[in-house]
Design an enzyme around this catalytic site. Structure first.
Site, PDB file in Angstrom:
ATOM      1  N   CYS A   1      33.503  33.577  33.438  1.00  0.00           N
ATOM      2  CA  CYS A   1      33.311  34.593  34.461  1.00  0.00           C
ATOM      3  C   CYS A   1      32.442  35.744  33.954  1.00  0.00           C
ATOM      4  CB  CYS A   1      34.663  35.131  34.921  1.00  0.00           C
ATOM      5  SG  CYS A   1      34.600  35.912  36.551  1.00  0.00           S
TER       6      CYS A   1
ATOM      7  N   ASP B   1      46.151  37.587  35.961  1.00  0.00           N
ATOM      8  CA  ASP B   1      45.539  38.374  34.897  1.00  0.00           C
ATOM      9  C   ASP B   1      46.586  39.327  34.322  1.00  0.00           C
ATOM     10  OD1 ASP B   1      43.634  39.445  33.189  1.00  0.00           O
ATOM     11  OD2 ASP B   1      42.168  39.825  34.758  1.00  0.00           O
TER      12      ASP B   1
END
Length: 221
Positions: free
Chosen positions: A7, A138
């Protein structure tokens, strides 16, 4: 096989490198406050270059958004040629649903109770396709929307893994710790940004990316 998402890619060269190292998904960040932000024009150029050079072998392309309107997200997805949108802000379940199955939510719960509450709130709008995660987990940070380099608490990870069909794990993953997490948790996928960078946010390092993906594959074996 555990999916790998690299990412915060900022250039076509880095995106091609990530794909050739074996990334299954590539994330482009459209949040203007992110150090890994790319414009629509840059994102379009990256996506076009990937598809031109890789064709059917192009990784799944994911746009990262933070508190953008459904109209803006849909517009960028179509303009850039993305496959999915990752909503990493404070978006509601209704905002996810408004994107018609192309969006998944990132969460950063402070504890197990908060994690399960988030899942109950979102489970009706999980993507149904097998090439997208149900949810991205996350590490909690009260000030940042991901990209912190901090690792998620194992108790929270375990609670989420038991509650969702396809968990993508993010937060502080590197070539040195990802294999242990994959073996212990068996997530659907793992997400990495800073863990494969060479100092500057967005500048992916080929040796780190290759080592990260090799560590995941070794853990899958």
């Amino acid at each position: 096989m555990t999916k790998v998402k690299i990412c915060g890619v900022c250039t076509a060269e880095n995106a091609l490198m990530a794909a050739r190292c074996g990334a299954d998904l590539i994330g482009l960040n459209f949040y203007p406050k992110s150090p890994r932000y790319v414009t629509r024009a840059a994102g379009s150029a990256i996506a076009a270059r990937l598809r031109e050079q890789l064709g059917a072998a192009c990784p799944t392309l994911v746009g990262v958004f933070v508190n953008a309107s459904a109209d803006e997200v849909r517009e960028i997805v179509e303009e850039v040629g993305l496959d999915y949108a990752q909503l990493s802000g404070d978006e509601s379940a209704e905002a996810v649903a408004a994107l018609g199955g192309i969006a998944f939510k990132a969460i950063r719960p402070i504890d197990e109770e908060a994690a399960l509450a988030e899942i109950r709130r979102l489970e009706a709008v999980f993507p149904h396709t097998a090439d997208a995660p149900s949810i991205l987990l996350d590490a909690f940070n009260p000030k940042l929307y991901g990209g912190t380099g901090e690792t998620a608490d194992f108790a929270i990870v375990g609670a989420v893994k038991r509650a969702v069909p396809r968990l993508m794990l993010a937060g502080g993953l590197t070539a040195e710790n990802v294999a242990d997490r994959v073996r212990r948790i068996r997530p659907w996928g793992v997400d990495v940004a800073s863990g494969v960078e060479a100092g500057t946010p967005g500048a992916k390092d080929e040796s780190k990316a290759r080592a990260f993906i090799q560590a995941v594959r070794a853990a899958d074996a």
